[in-house]
Write a protein that holds these residues in place. Sequence first.
Motif, PDB file in Angstrom:
ATOM      1  N   ASP A   1      -9.913  27.557  93.805  1.00 26.42           N
ATOM      2  CA  ASP A   1      -9.506  27.665  95.210  1.00 26.42           C
ATOM      3  C   ASP A   1     -10.005  28.940  95.875  1.00 26.42           C
ATOM      4  O   ASP A   1     -10.071  29.017  97.105  1.00 26.42           O
TER       5      ASP A   1
ATOM      6  N   VAL B   1      -4.974  23.380 106.286  1.00 29.95           N
ATOM      7  CA  VAL B   1      -6.388  23.696 106.053  1.00 29.95           C
ATOM      8  C   VAL B   1      -7.321  22.715 106.736  1.00 29.95           C
ATOM      9  O   VAL B   1      -8.538  22.894 106.714  1.00 29.95           O
TER      10      VAL B   1
ATOM     11  N   MET C   1      -9.445  23.124  98.290  1.00 29.68           N
ATOM     12  CA  MET C   1     -10.034  24.385  98.722  1.00 29.68           C
ATOM     13  C   MET C   1     -11.536  24.429  98.462  1.00 29.68           C
ATOM     14  O   MET C   1     -12.265  25.147  99.167  1.00 29.68           O
TER      15      MET C   1
ATOM     16  N   ARG D   1      -6.785  35.209  96.787  1.00 28.33           N
ATOM     17  CA  ARG D   1      -5.947  34.256  97.526  1.00 28.33           C
ATOM     18  C   ARG D   1      -4.836  34.970  98.295  1.00 28.33           C
ATOM     19  O   ARG D   1      -4.677  34.795  99.501  1.00 28.33           O
TER      20      ARG D   1
ATOM     21  N   GLY E   1     -12.705  28.663  98.599  1.00 25.30           N
ATOM     22  CA  GLY E   1     -12.244  28.188  99.897  1.00 25.30           C
ATOM     23  C   GLY E   1     -11.630  29.304 100.709  1.00 25.30           C
ATOM     24  O   GLY E   1     -11.847  29.405 101.927  1.00 25.30           O
ATOM     25  N   GLU E   2     -10.857  30.179 100.061  1.00 31.90           N
ATOM     26  CA  GLU E   2     -10.257  31.302 100.784  1.00 31.90           C
ATOM     27  C   GLU E   2     -11.327  32.246 101.312  1.00 31.90           C
ATOM     28  O   GLU E   2     -11.256  32.714 102.457  1.00 31.90           O
TER      29      GLU E   2
END
Length: 673
Positions: free
Chosen positions: A391, A517, A452, A312, A394-395
């Motif tokens: 998450d 986002v 995310m 992240r 998603g990153e």
Amino acid sequence: MLGNDRWHTFGYNAPMPFRNIYTFTGKLLGMIATDPERDSGYIPLENYGIIGNLETVALITNDGSIDWMCLPHLESGSVFTKLLDATTGGSFVIQPNCRFESRQHYLGDTNVLQTHFTCESGSATLTDFMPPFKKRTKWHKYQVLFRKIEVVKGSVPFRLMFDPRFDYARTDTILTKTESGVVASSATEKIYLDTSTPCTLGGDAAYATFTVDKDEEWWAVMQYNSHDSFTKIQRQREYLNTVSYWDTWRHTCDIQTCVFRGPWHHLVVRSGLVLKLLTHGETGAIAAAATTSLPEAIGAERNWDYRFNWIRDSVFTAQALYNLGHRSEANRLLNWYKKIYKKVRVSDIAIMHGLHGEPVETETSLVHLDGYLGSKPVRIGNGAANQKQLDIYGELLSMAYETTRFGETISSNDWKLLKRTADHVCNIWNTKDSGIWEVRGKERHYVFSKIMCWVALDRAIKIAVKKDLSIPSLWEQQRKKLRTAILKRGFNKRLNSFVQAFGSPHLDATNLLIPIVGFLPIDDPRVKGTITATKKKLMRGGLVDRYNSPDGLTGEEGTFVMCSFWLVDALALSGKVKEAETLFKRVLSYASPLGLFAEEIDTKKKMQLGNFPQAFSHTALINSALYIGIAKGKQPAIVGPSTGFSPLAIFRRSVALLKKKTAPFPKSSHAKK
């Protein structure tokens, strides 16, 4: 051995007139010390500068003491640990052997640090630097640190104390004199120190006293596990090459048209230089911070080791560097991830790694160290390494998507990894995790983690569309289900805000990222409500807390620098540019005289808290300056970052939405300065 009665340094308990002086006009007045005692043994984090060579760093006080350094790498054991134990930690001090005043600054926009000393007999400059990592040369095999004194007026008496303590001061150190200085040895490590003046040995340290006259130079060269001799010409060449490296790498622009133009431009440039120092020269991995166990609450247990690469943190950092014009850092990070994940099951992807790709060591407490200002425990390793944090997918997918948008290719093997990641998200998004804040308690359905996961599927679908690849129907189905679940279970109608976790009554600053986002537009009533609720319930002392839920840890942590910058972004996106600028300046007023930020701010005591300097803080600073610049109508030099989320695209959507409504950007936001 020098007497304690003459060992005067700037300390944490120093009178207020000797504390940091900073004005937001863009002028750094520097750190001023007027010879008070270091009564507590510790000094404010704001009084440290940082240098490094893209493999490790050194934290140096404004009175010439190296209080923190790990060798050979940033995540290795420390050799100077006074930052975490003023009595037994060890340090490397060079300072006047008399009453003095000092101030500190960087040589222009470089990572070469200079400390200026003034005393009754004259004035001198101490220059500290480390030649940057050079692949395929000897520099990456061992570390070299140079310290040079130049007297510019009169003559100045100096003293030196060289007191290394290997492996976090856990290993015995043996000091031996050499023809050119001293060597410190443990069973497996050596540090050589060559000086222009012979040293004497006393106790566990080496000492020297000497006088430097006007126009003279005095050098100390410290080398790890190898020993070369440097002539005066060679030392000067390394100095000039180091200055040239940083001066070439730094952000350059036409200040009149730069999107970062403003009274904070120098802080944006400095932030980029800090982030580069935290980037490993060989692998491209990016450390979250330079230190371990600097407390988020003085005297409490909120002390963690941040010398590792979080997925992240590194993705957001690479985005910020790209926005400054440094494209290669983002591409190298993505290529490094593809390399280390090539044969790894998606379910086994770790949330963090060592800077060489190795697993993070098991978390251990160093009970022999007192901790900064008595804040125990001192930890090495990180117990959160084995947490489930949803998450991260998603990153990773967002980073891959942005690279495809701006020219990078996705190979068939790359696509297999991304496809497996999206498939995995479909299977696990409805499970609990530990969340972005790595809460060490029960797992929950954290809203940001769900968002995310939605981002992961959204970006995977967009990559497939762009590359004309088939899109599994499951992706679209699960993306829709995710959106429905978040809107139904993650939004509290009574609070008129998104909350920290499904069914929770508590707020979380991560929800300020919802429009960033692309989950909802900035003009959505639920986004507006979340911004309002954040200002009402999460602001303290003018800055932003990361959440208002109990976390089971002792001590009240400070306000979060990054979260405060996120609110700046949300306000700028909303068209409230003046309010965004006001908050931005308020946060920046807490920067150190050198422009450095830790993780948190104690607004009551006006002091920085947490590991220092912190990548996330500097990343968020750069991005906030970018959002404000774009909101004022400026164009970034590079259209869209290759990682993270595209600020220009977000602003175009936001401006279009705002123009349709009755909330246009204020005219003053476009005024030229």
